[in-house]
Design an enzyme around this catalytic site. Structure first.
Site, PDB file in Angstrom:
ATOM      1  N   LYS A  25       7.211  67.587 -12.878  1.00 53.66           N
ATOM      2  CA  LYS A  25       8.059  67.960 -11.746  1.00 53.66           C
ATOM      3  C   LYS A  25       7.237  67.738 -10.483  1.00 53.66           C
ATOM      4  O   LYS A  25       6.005  67.775 -10.527  1.00 53.66           O
ATOM      5  CB  LYS A  25       8.482  69.432 -11.824  1.00 53.66           C
TER       6      LYS A  25
HETATM    7  P1  NAD Z   1      21.494  69.638  -5.083  1.00 54.27           P
HETATM    8  O1  NAD Z   1      20.468  69.693  -4.035  1.00 54.27           O
HETATM    9  O2  NAD Z   1      22.306  68.395  -5.255  1.00 54.27           O
HETATM   10  O3  NAD Z   1      22.513  70.865  -4.937  1.00 54.27           O
HETATM   11  C1  NAD Z   1      22.101  72.188  -4.882  1.00 54.27           C
HETATM   12  C2  NAD Z   1      23.314  73.034  -4.504  1.00 54.27           C
HETATM   13  O4  NAD Z   1      22.959  74.415  -4.602  1.00 54.27           O
HETATM   14  C3  NAD Z   1      23.784  72.802  -3.075  1.00 54.27           C
HETATM   15  O5  NAD Z   1      25.189  72.897  -3.034  1.00 54.27           O
HETATM   16  C4  NAD Z   1      23.159  73.985  -2.324  1.00 54.27           C
HETATM   17  O6  NAD Z   1      23.866  74.296  -1.127  1.00 54.27           O
HETATM   18  C5  NAD Z   1      23.309  75.053  -3.374  1.00 54.27           C
HETATM   19  N1  NAD Z   1      22.464  76.215  -3.174  1.00 54.27           N
HETATM   20  C6  NAD Z   1      21.185  76.275  -2.787  1.00 54.27           C
HETATM   21  N2  NAD Z   1      20.770  77.557  -2.722  1.00 54.27           N
HETATM   22  C7  NAD Z   1      21.821  78.316  -3.107  1.00 54.27           C
HETATM   23  C8  NAD Z   1      22.036  79.698  -3.263  1.00 54.27           C
HETATM   24  N3  NAD Z   1      21.068  80.561  -3.020  1.00 54.27           N
HETATM   25  N4  NAD Z   1      23.265  80.111  -3.679  1.00 54.27           N
HETATM   26  C9  NAD Z   1      24.264  79.250  -3.937  1.00 54.27           C
HETATM   27  N5  NAD Z   1      24.106  77.911  -3.818  1.00 54.27           N
HETATM   28  C10 NAD Z   1      22.908  77.464  -3.399  1.00 54.27           C
HETATM   29  O7  NAD Z   1      20.714  69.993  -6.457  1.00 54.27           O
HETATM   30  P2  NAD Z   1      21.152  69.613  -7.932  1.00 54.27           P
HETATM   31  O8  NAD Z   1      20.527  68.318  -8.282  1.00 54.27           O
HETATM   32  O9  NAD Z   1      22.602  69.825  -8.108  1.00 54.27           O
HETATM   33  O10 NAD Z   1      20.333  70.727  -8.747  1.00 54.27           O
HETATM   34  C11 NAD Z   1      20.848  72.042  -8.939  1.00 54.27           C
HETATM   35  C12 NAD Z   1      20.100  72.699 -10.080  1.00 54.27           C
HETATM   36  O11 NAD Z   1      20.244  71.902 -11.261  1.00 54.27           O
HETATM   37  C13 NAD Z   1      18.596  72.859  -9.878  1.00 54.27           C
HETATM   38  O12 NAD Z   1      18.165  74.023 -10.530  1.00 54.27           O
HETATM   39  C14 NAD Z   1      18.038  71.634 -10.583  1.00 54.27           C
HETATM   40  O13 NAD Z   1      16.690  71.809 -10.968  1.00 54.27           O
HETATM   41  C15 NAD Z   1      18.964  71.571 -11.768  1.00 54.27           C
HETATM   42  N6  NAD Z   1      19.024  70.256 -12.421  1.00 54.27           N
HETATM   43  C16 NAD Z   1      19.387  69.132 -11.723  1.00 54.27           C
HETATM   44  C17 NAD Z   1      19.456  67.912 -12.385  1.00 54.27           C
HETATM   45  C18 NAD Z   1      19.902  66.647 -11.714  1.00 54.27           C
HETATM   46  O14 NAD Z   1      20.051  65.633 -12.400  1.00 54.27           O
HETATM   47  N7  NAD Z   1      20.174  66.644 -10.428  1.00 54.27           N
HETATM   48  C19 NAD Z   1      19.110  67.831 -13.750  1.00 54.27           C
HETATM   49  C20 NAD Z   1      18.765  69.012 -14.429  1.00 54.27           C
HETATM   50  C21 NAD Z   1      18.728  70.230 -13.752  1.00 54.27           C
END
Ligand code: NAD
Length: 420
Positions: free
Chosen positions: A107
């Protein structure tokens, strides 16, 4: 411990120790499995638009290199620390092993708020980060991908910076890049799609009728919005609650997710979306629904709310949304709340990243339906393994999932031995 000193890292270690006790890992092997192989911190000075120079802190943690290169996302969030990065890298290790991918976990990221940077500043900080990482990454060493706060464009800048240094196009250095430069069809949607595929498997098991089910989704970014769209438009579940960092919204009649998605595409967030009532973001998680999908930040299901959850399925789209203490409460409620643990639930992203990497190495492309088909087959297999182990050993789904992952890494380390 020292440079990883952080609550999230402590949480990942506590989770690991639970598994280590359950599968009786020798005390001599525990630290070797738990602590990251490498951790890199870099300082990134950038020319800002106002003429000033600002420095940002960047991190990359490679958890283990036993099974192949490390693989993991890149997070741009304001309070990112080495400890949080290390925790996420550790979870990636167990996630990759559970899906049987030939990777260790990694990461990385930059402590910054990407929404406060201009496009030129964002490009500057992204390129500088990759440039500083060049000695430590490579298609056979460590492959980056997107995570919170990063996207296809940033992956394209990473790939370009690395390629310019090498003198030829190295598309396989990153995944989650645009299709126009070797990205895989369906990668952007893969995590959210995988989350929903597993929710459907759980609904089948529990004999729940999707048409009669409601869902609440925390986070409306890559994972949350794709999951919400698939849930509403493909599966027929009524999405009654959504939230992002700016607002939490609830409408018992169902929210028009397509309209919400278009709104975010135009405005950048849900703040001014008016087709639902505003509610307290913390309360949204404990409101009545059949399916709850935390898909934003870590540690949102805690001892304060775990016994108040009213969902039948808790599908962990985010990494680390549930604390170990909350897990104990959820274990007691295992007949009421069916948990799809993060390392299983959100594995779709790294699985399709693996396809993208293989495609890049072989200069060979598959269609979106081939990719999605292969993705679902791997998820189905992992899901079945986790459910079987949990039943046979009478342990939680999280314990079963993590144990399968940790055992695979442990066996590989034992087979390779310890270099004197
Ligand atoms: P992103 O940046 O695209 O979206 C994050 C979202 O969460 C946004 O809408 C943001 O406004 C919201 N957010 C942030 N803080 C918040 C809070 N306190 N309360 C409510 N909403 C909040 O990120 P993503 O890629 O969608 O990732 C989201 C989660 O999924 C993370 O934990 C990430 O590690 C995990 N994840 C992502 C992927 C991927 O392929 N993108 C893969 C596995 C896991």
């Amino acid at each position: 411990m020292n440079i990883y000193n952080d609550d999230v890292f402590q949480m990942a270690c506590d989770q690991f120790q639970v598994i280590a006790d359950y599968i009786n890992i020798d005390k001599n092997d525990r630290d070797r499995l738990m602590f990251p192989k490498r951790a890199i911190a870099v300082t990134l000075p950038i020319h800002m638009d106002d003429g000033s120079t600002q420095t940002f802190q960047g991190y990359r943690v490679q958890h283990h290199l036993t099974l192949g290169p490390t693989k993991g996302g890149t997070r741009f969030t304001p309070n990112l620390s080495m400890g949080e990065t290390a925790a996420l890298a550790m979870w990636m290790s167990w996630k990759c092993a559970l899906a049987n991918l030939p990777y260790g976990g990694a990461k990385g990221g930059i402590a910054c708020d990407p929404t406060m940077l201009s496009r030129r500043e964002l490009e500057g900080v992204s390129r500088r980060y990759m440039q500083e990482m060049i000695p430590f990454v490579g298609p056979h060493t460590d492959i980056m991908g997107p995570d919170m706060g990063t996207n296809e464009q940033i992956m394209a800048w990473f790939m370009d910076t690395y390629s310019v240094y090498q003198g030829y196009a190295v598309s396989e250095i990153v995944t989650g890049k645009p299709v126009s430069i070797g990205g895989t069809e369906g990668r952007r949607e893969s995590t959210g799609r995988g989350v929903v595929y597993l929710i459907e498997r759980a609904m089948d098991m529990l004999k729940m009728d999707p048409e009669k089910c409601t869902a609440i989704i925390q986070g409306f970014g890559n994972v949350g919005s794709v999951a919400a769209l698939a849930m509403a438009l493909k599966v027929g579940v009524k999405v009654v609650g959504i939230s992002d960092a700016t607002v939490a919204l609830f409408n018992p009649e169902g929210i028009d997710i397509k309209a919400a998605d278009q709104h975010v595409a135009k405005k950048g967030n849900l703040r001014a979306f008016s087709e639902a009532d505003r509610v307290d973001p913390n309360e949204l998680l404990t409101m009545k629904c059949d399916i709850l999908v935390p898909s934003a930040v870590d540690r949102v299901i805690t001892v304060k709310n775990a016994d108040k959850l009213q969902c039948r399925i808790l599908a962990e789209g985010a990494n680390g949304p549930t604390t170990p203490e909350a897990d104990l409460l959820l274990n007691e409620r295992s007949k009421e709340v069916f948990v799809i643990p993060d390392i299983l639930c959100n594995a779709g992203g790294v699985i399709v990243s693996y396809f993208e990497w293989v495609q890049g190495l072989q200069s060979f492309l598959w269609t979106e339906s081939e990719v999605t088909d292969k993705l679902f087959r791997i998820l189905q297999h992992s899901f079945a393994q986790v459910i079987k182990r949990a039943k046979e050993h009478k342990v939680s789904h999280r314990t079963a999932a993590m144990a399968i992952g940790v055992e695979r890494v442990m066996k590989a380390k034992q087979a390779r031995g310890l270099f004197p």
